[in-house]
Structure formats: structure tokens, C-alpha cells
Scaffold this motif. Structure first.
Motif, mmCIF file in Angstrom:
data_model
loop_
_atom_site.group_PDB
_atom_site.id
_atom_site.type_symbol
_atom_site.label_atom_id
_atom_site.label_comp_id
_atom_site.label_asym_id
_atom_site.label_seq_id
_atom_site.Cartn_x
_atom_site.Cartn_y
_atom_site.Cartn_z
ATOM 1 N N MET A 1 0.837 -1.195 0.000
ATOM 2 C CA MET A 1 0.000 0.000 0.000
ATOM 3 C C MET A 1 0.870 1.241 0.000
ATOM 4 S SD MET A 1 -3.087 -0.855 -0.158
ATOM 5 C CE MET A 1 -3.792 0.728 0.235
ATOM 6 N N GLN A 6 -4.142 7.609 6.430
ATOM 7 C CA GLN A 6 -5.466 7.037 6.632
ATOM 8 C C GLN A 6 -6.461 8.153 6.891
ATOM 9 O OE1 GLN A 6 -5.902 3.617 9.208
ATOM 10 N NE2 GLN A 6 -7.684 4.549 10.125
ATOM 11 N N THR A 10 -12.474 7.208 10.176
ATOM 12 C CA THR A 10 -12.744 5.865 9.673
ATOM 13 C C THR A 10 -12.447 4.855 10.764
ATOM 14 O OG1 THR A 10 -10.521 5.804 8.745
ATOM 15 C CG2 THR A 10 -12.300 6.432 7.266
ATOM 16 N N ALA A 13 -11.147 0.933 10.624
ATOM 17 C CA ALA A 13 -10.350 0.599 9.454
ATOM 18 C C ALA A 13 -9.377 -0.511 9.798
ATOM 19 C CB ALA A 13 -9.579 1.833 8.965
ATOM 20 N N ASP A 15 -6.016 -3.259 8.503
ATOM 21 C CA ASP A 15 -4.726 -3.218 7.836
ATOM 22 C C ASP A 15 -4.772 -3.975 6.512
ATOM 23 O OD1 ASP A 15 -2.062 -2.876 7.364
ATOM 24 O OD2 ASP A 15 -1.467 -4.619 8.549
ATOM 25 N N GLN A 143 -9.594 6.503 0.408
ATOM 26 C CA GLN A 143 -8.159 6.709 0.202
ATOM 27 C C GLN A 143 -7.393 5.394 0.291
ATOM 28 O OE1 GLN A 143 -7.019 9.822 2.949
ATOM 29 N NE2 GLN A 143 -7.862 11.427 1.656
ATOM 30 N N GLN A 145 -7.957 2.826 2.042
ATOM 31 C CA GLN A 145 -8.029 2.147 3.331
ATOM 32 C C GLN A 145 -9.393 1.476 3.485
ATOM 33 O OE1 GLN A 145 -5.511 1.819 5.439
ATOM 34 N NE2 GLN A 145 -4.166 3.012 4.116
#
Length: 333
Positions: A1, A6, A10, A13, A15, A143, A145
Motif C-alpha cells: 500500500m 489514513q 474511519t 479501518a 490493515d 483513500q 483504506q
């Protein structure tokens, strides 16, 4: 990534480190069987009629490019299995809801039976998000994530509620782009290939993905030179510049500096930028509107210009931007 920050707001979220391994040299290609058995469900409705460009069928080779698009456009990722046809119902449900949103959400789908590399990569993500590596499963993407939405096949009203909440989080983070939709696809109604981006937009996305924000700015600026009415390039440029300005900034220190010297425009601008990134859009607008009212000359023009840049980041269709523009006109005149 990539190293794109991040998005704020959010919570939950998860990994995607395991997924990023797909782009590494020598990534494993062997896989195991599907992690979940058949999912019970009723006979699905007729396949949706979908505009071209709305749905992207993701492979291991195209995953990173697809994720990079969610820097500007909110995405929803549906993991399903062609070995269990019932799971395709979820793809159709998500697609029908997304089609009604007129390009505000990009749909990514991945068949984990056909794509064994993706199966291996997504197993840890599914375990972390839902406690077991089960399909189908749905994630929001902001974005790049992932944010867990729900496991299993969900009724369409639940899908719509989840996408509405995803859009609210996207607006809070200034992710307000839209998918450029084409004609309604024929056949099964799902476009098998994603429409290519304009070359300079693709150059900007690639630069963002590798963390080169300066190159992304240059690409968007060139696109605007060629077409000053390119709204997507204008929004992308504003968002990347926001990321540049706030890189490495400390919110507490920024607030302290702004409080210590209310006349320090640079300090006020940084706090407003960080507020937009943190989802406190109205606070950011109010701070700058107050400065418009208390400054004049070149200082007022600087504040007005910065506020207009944040309007572009959040998006002209957002109600807070419409109210902010009205308040700005009142403050100026």
C-alpha cells in the motif's frame, strides 16, 4: 500500500499490509480453497442494468490501480466466490444501490475463487475484520483504506444504509469525486473492464500511489493547463495540496500556535486544513469566515483564496459548502 494517510473518521479501518504483498517481486501464486461454504439465500432479482465504469472486476494485477482511485472517489469492495453462486447476489445488490447514487461510489468486486492470489491476501483482512475468513464480505474504501461494512449476503435496505454511511464518512474526509459513467452496459449489466483514466489523471494517481505528491500536483496542473474546466483535476489538485500542507503536522501544536496569535494567518490555515482532514468541516469554514470578517486588503484575499480551496476539497455538492459560499458572500459584501 502507499503511504497516503489514513482518512480521519474511519474508525474500524483494518490493515491491508497483506494485500500490498501482491505487488512485491516473487509474490506467492499458489492458494488454498475458499474459506467459507455456500451462503444460503433466496433467488436473486434480475441482474442490474449498470452504467459502464461503475463496476471494476479486480484482479491481483489491477488491485493497486483500483485502490488508488478511492483517493478521490469513495469505493465499496465486494469479495465473492464463483464456486458459490449465491454470493453473486451481494454483488448485484451493491451494484443496484451504487447505480442509484449516480457515480458517487465506485464498486470493486473480486472473485476469490478465480483469483487465488487475492484469496491469500484477503484471508488475514477478513479474519481481522469479521473474526473469520468468510465470503461474501463487503468493505468501504476511503483513500485506499478498507473499512468493514458487513459479512454475508445482506438485504438491499441494509446495503443502502451502509453506503449512505460510507458517503457521509467520505464527505467528512473531503473525498467527493464521482465516477465518470458511460452508457448502460449490455448483457449481464456489469462492466468487465474499467474505463481508462485520462493519461494525466492516471499519471497523478500513480504518483499518489507511490507517495510522490509533488508529481501528482504537476500532473493535475498540466491537466488544468490543457483543460481549465477539468473539474476532476481541480478537485484532485486541491486534495493533493491539502495532503502536502498537512504532512507531518501536529494538531495540538497547530491549535496552540493559532490561539497564541489570532492574527497569524498561516497558523489559522493549518488548523483549518487539519480540521477538514479530521472531518470537522464546519469548524474549518467558521474559522476562516471569521477571519474574512476581521481582515482586509491582501490578508482578506489570502483567507478568501484558502477558503475557496477547502470548498473545492469538500465538493460543491456538499450542503456545508453551499452554506459556506453564502456566508462568504455575506462576509465580503
Amino acid at each position: 500500500m502507499s503511504e497516503t494517510p489514513q482518512p480521519a473518521g474511519t474508525r474500524g479501518a483494518v490493515d491491508l499490509t497483506s494485500v500490498s504483498a501482491l505487488t512485491a517481486p516473487g509474490a506467492a501464486t499458489s492458494g488454498s480453497g475458499m474459506p467459507a461454504g455456500p451462503v444460503p439465500g433466496q433467488r436473486p432479482p434480475a441482474p442490474p442494468r449498470v452504467p459502464e465504469g461503475l463496476v471494476v472486476e479486480v484482479t491481483a494485477a489491477t488491485l493497486q490501480q483500483a485502490l488508488s482511485r478511492t483517493v478521490q472517489v469513495p469505493g465499496v469492495l465486494v469479495l465473492w466466490s464463483s464456486a458459490h453462486p449465491q454470493t453473486r447476489e451481494l454483488v448485484d445488490s451493491v451494484t443496484r444501490v451504487a447505480a442509484s447514487l449516480e457515480g458517487r461510489v465506485l464498486v470493486l468486486t473480486a472473485d476469490l475463487t478465480a483469483e487465488q492470489e487475492l484469496l491469500q491476501a484477503f484471508q488475514p483482512l477478513l479474519q481481522q475484520a469479521f473474526g473469520q475468513p468468510t465470503v461474501p464480505a463487503t468493505f468501504g474504501l476511503l483513500q485506499g483504506q478498507p473499512v468493514p461494512l458487513f459479512p454475508g449476503v445482506a438485504p438491499e435496505d441494509q446495503v443502502r444504509l451502509a453506503l449512505d454511511q460510507l458517503l457521509q464518512a467520505a464527505v467528512q474526509n473531503g473525498i467527493t469525486g464521482r465516477v465518470e459513467l458511460g452508457p448502460v452496459a449490455g448483457g449481464d449489466g456489469v462492466a468487465g473492464e474499467d474505463a481508462p483514466l485520462p493519461p494525466l489523471h492516471q499519471e497523478a494517481f500513480d504518483a499518489i500511489e507511490r507517495g510522490d505528491l509533488a508529481a501528482a500536483v504537476a500532473a493535475y496542473e498540466k491537466a488544468l493547463t490543457e483543460n481549465p474546466k477539468d473539474a476532476d483535476a481541480e478537485a484532485g489538485l486541491a486534495q493533493v495540496r491539502l495532503l502536502e500542507r498537512t504532512g507531518g503536522a501536529d494538531l495540538a501544536a497547530a491549535r496552540a500556535a493559532a490561539a497564541a496569535d489570532p492574527a497569524d494567518l498561516d497558523a489559522a490555515f493549518l488548523v483549518a486544513d487539519l480540521d477538514v482532514l479530521g472531518g470537522h468541516v464546519e469548524d474549518a469554514f467558521t474559522r476562516l469566515l471569521d477571519l474574512v470578517r476581521t481582515t482586509d486588503g491582501d490578508d482578506r484575499d489570502r483567507v478568501r483564496t484558502h477558503l475557496l480551496q477547502l470548498f473545492t476539497v469538500v465538493g460543491s455538492h456538499d450542503e456545508r459548502v453551499r452554506k459556506g459560499r453564502t456566508a462568504l458572500m455575506s462576509a465580503l459584501f
